[in-house]
Write a protein that holds these residues in place. Structure first.
Motif, mmCIF file in Angstrom:
data_model
loop_
_atom_site.group_PDB
_atom_site.id
_atom_site.type_symbol
_atom_site.label_atom_id
_atom_site.label_comp_id
_atom_site.label_asym_id
_atom_site.label_seq_id
_atom_site.Cartn_x
_atom_site.Cartn_y
_atom_site.Cartn_z
ATOM 1 N N TYR A 32 0.939 -1.408 -0.279
ATOM 2 C CA TYR A 32 0.071 0.378 0.190
ATOM 3 C C TYR A 32 1.066 1.485 -0.237
ATOM 4 C CZ TYR A 32 1.449 0.857 4.543
ATOM 5 O OH TYR A 32 1.917 1.430 6.017
ATOM 6 N N SER A 33 0.425 2.277 -0.175
ATOM 7 C CA SER A 33 0.739 3.847 -0.381
ATOM 8 C C SER A 33 0.059 4.608 -0.379
ATOM 9 C CB SER A 33 1.824 4.121 -1.706
ATOM 10 O OG SER A 33 2.796 5.266 -1.607
ATOM 11 N N CYS A 34 -1.262 4.946 -0.751
ATOM 12 C CA CYS A 34 -1.843 6.561 -0.447
ATOM 13 C C CYS A 34 -2.612 6.302 0.414
ATOM 14 C CB CYS A 34 -2.121 6.689 -1.806
ATOM 15 S SG CYS A 34 -3.734 5.983 -2.709
ATOM 16 N N LYS A 35 -3.057 4.871 0.888
ATOM 17 C CA LYS A 35 -4.636 4.301 1.128
ATOM 18 C C LYS A 35 -5.751 5.492 0.602
ATOM 19 C CE LYS A 35 -2.716 2.280 5.553
ATOM 20 N NZ LYS A 35 -2.902 2.202 7.111
ATOM 21 N N GLY A 37 -6.673 5.646 -2.689
ATOM 22 C CA GLY A 37 -7.594 5.068 -3.918
ATOM 23 C C GLY A 37 -7.026 5.623 -5.691
ATOM 24 N N THR A 38 -5.282 5.794 -4.741
ATOM 25 C CA THR A 38 -5.149 6.438 -5.971
ATOM 26 C C THR A 38 -4.116 5.712 -6.744
ATOM 27 O OG1 THR A 38 -4.161 8.226 -5.161
ATOM 28 C CG2 THR A 38 -5.800 9.015 -5.272
ATOM 29 N N CYS A 39 -3.090 5.285 -5.911
ATOM 30 C CA CYS A 39 -1.723 4.955 -6.078
ATOM 31 C C CYS A 39 -1.772 2.905 -6.827
ATOM 32 C CB CYS A 39 -1.196 4.557 -5.120
ATOM 33 S SG CYS A 39 -0.906 4.021 -4.074
ATOM 34 N N GLY A 40 -3.033 2.296 -6.762
ATOM 35 C CA GLY A 40 -3.447 1.260 -7.428
ATOM 36 C C GLY A 40 -2.685 0.013 -6.668
ATOM 37 N N SER A 41 -1.657 0.217 -5.279
ATOM 38 C CA SER A 41 -0.385 -0.338 -5.396
ATOM 39 C C SER A 41 -1.436 -1.906 -4.297
ATOM 40 C CB SER A 41 -0.025 0.117 -4.019
ATOM 41 O OG SER A 41 0.064 1.184 -3.083
ATOM 42 N N CYS A 42 -2.287 -1.012 -3.323
ATOM 43 C CA CYS A 42 -3.468 -1.824 -2.450
ATOM 44 C C CYS A 42 -4.203 -3.167 -3.046
ATOM 45 C CB CYS A 42 -3.976 -1.305 -1.380
ATOM 46 S SG CYS A 42 -5.038 -0.233 -2.315
ATOM 47 N N LEU A 70 -9.919 -1.734 -4.816
ATOM 48 C CA LEU A 70 -8.475 -1.789 -4.190
ATOM 49 C C LEU A 70 -8.951 -1.353 -3.054
ATOM 50 C CD1 LEU A 70 -8.371 1.695 -6.604
ATOM 51 C CD2 LEU A 70 -6.959 -0.051 -6.093
ATOM 52 N N CYS A 72 -8.425 -0.317 0.473
ATOM 53 C CA CYS A 72 -7.973 1.029 1.113
ATOM 54 C C CYS A 72 -9.076 1.526 1.019
ATOM 55 C CB CYS A 72 -6.676 2.203 0.580
ATOM 56 S SG CYS A 72 -6.715 2.147 -0.520
HETATM 57 FE FE1 FES Z 1 -2.957 3.230 -3.098
HETATM 58 FE FE2 FES Z 1 -5.082 1.822 -1.989
HETATM 59 S S1 FES Z 1 -3.034 2.175 -0.977
HETATM 60 S S2 FES Z 1 -4.775 3.082 -4.422
#
Ligand code: FES
Length: 308
Positions: A32-35, A37-42, A70, A72
């Motif tokens: 995860y990164s942004c939490k 809903g924008t970065c897509g990592s989760c 996503l 998050c």
């Molecule tokens: Fe970035 Fe979920 S942590 S979209």
């Protein structure tokens, strides 16, 4: 309370808790990164259960069809069984160069193992071998290696790794690209106003060169704001950049960057603006440019979102 399952892990999701937070609380190995809903990592795959549409907002149709969500921004009312997404959502890459652009900014160049299409100014999520993920804007042009400008943050887990432990040749993964802050051809005579603070310069460096490369004929103004002179980390490069009017600005000497911009361009109507960097500055400038007559459709903003 609904139950979330991920591999051998099963946990209850508390009220107002996201699926991601429930998984992390239970020790699930989810990036995860942004939490936000924008970065897509989760992103994870729903194997069983029903997730709300909000959890798929912004995903490609093919990913939605595969049941990707996503975590998050997923608050499913019922039970969910989840699994990792397929490997093809991420691109394998390796570090090909690491240099210090200043005492506070590292440049990382990445070569992707397979084709990676992007527009200059978009952002990617860099995923470390252990799954740690952070999003960075792309400073390079399509066809070049991915160039990221990483600000060294006190206790920044990714930036500290880049500064002290990452090595050329190291394997990483890249997710993306995302974002719609990039140059599009059409109206080549329109004056461009590019304003960024800190490493918000990175996407603007790509956008400015992309506009020149695509034959933009109108003036291209690039304003980089920093607190101190050391923060103008591409000063020499930008002074030598052909086709671009570069204006460095320092907070203590010149005042806030929004005042500098409006002092230079008191009537910005008709320009196309790209604003990147500190969210508060981006929001302030966006509002002021709009109030001074700039059409909202001509304002492209990409605020830097620190990792949650
Ligand atoms: Fe970035 Fe979920 S942590 S979209």
């Amino acid at each position: 309370m609904p139950t979330v399952r991920y591999g051998a892990i099963a946990c209850e999701r508390h009220e107002n808790e996201s699926t991601l937070d429930a998984l992390l609380r239970s020790g699930a190995p989810v990036s995860y990164s942004c939490k936000a809903g924008t970065c897509g990592s989760c992103m994870v795959r729903v194997v069983d259960g029903s997730a709300p549409a909000r959890a798929q907002a912004g995903l490609k149709d093919s990913w939605k069809a595969r049941g990707y969500v996503l975590a998050c921004v997923c608050h499913a009312e019922g039970d969910l069984t989840l699994a990792p997404v397929d490997a093809d959502t991420q691109v394998a890459a390796r570090i090909v160069a690491l240099d210090a652009l200043s005492a506070e900014v590292m440049r990382v160049r990445l070569a992707c193992d397979s084709g990676f299409d992007f527009s200059a100014g978009q952002y990617v999520t860099l995923i470390r071998p252990d799954g740690l993920a952070r999003s960075y804007s792309i400073a390079s042009l399509p066809g070049e290696d991915l160039e990221l400008h990483i600000r060294l943050l006190p206790n920044g887990r990714m930036s500290e790794w880049v500064r002290t432990a990452a090595r050329v040749g190291e394997a990483v993964r890249v997710l993306g690209p995302n974002g719609d802050c990039f140059y599009t051809p059409g109206r080549p005579e329109q004056p461009l106003l590019l304003v960024g603070t800190g490493t918000g310069l990175a996407p603007l460096y790509g956008i400015a060169r992309d506009a020149v490369r695509q034959g933009h004929t109108g003036p291209i103004h690039l304003i980089h704001g920093a607190v101190r002179a050391e923060g103008l980390y591409l000063d020499e490069t930008l002074r030598a950049l052909g086709g671009v009017h570069y204006k460095p600005t320092l907070l203590h000497a010149d005042g806030p960057v929004d005042q500098v911009v409006l002092g230079l361009f008191p009537k910005p109507a008709g320009m196309r603006a790209f604003l990147c960097g500190d969210p508060a500055i981006v929001q302030t400038l966006k509002k002021k440019l709009f109030l001074q007559g700039l059409d909202l459709r001509d304002i492209h903003a990409d605020a830097f979102l620190p990792a949650a």
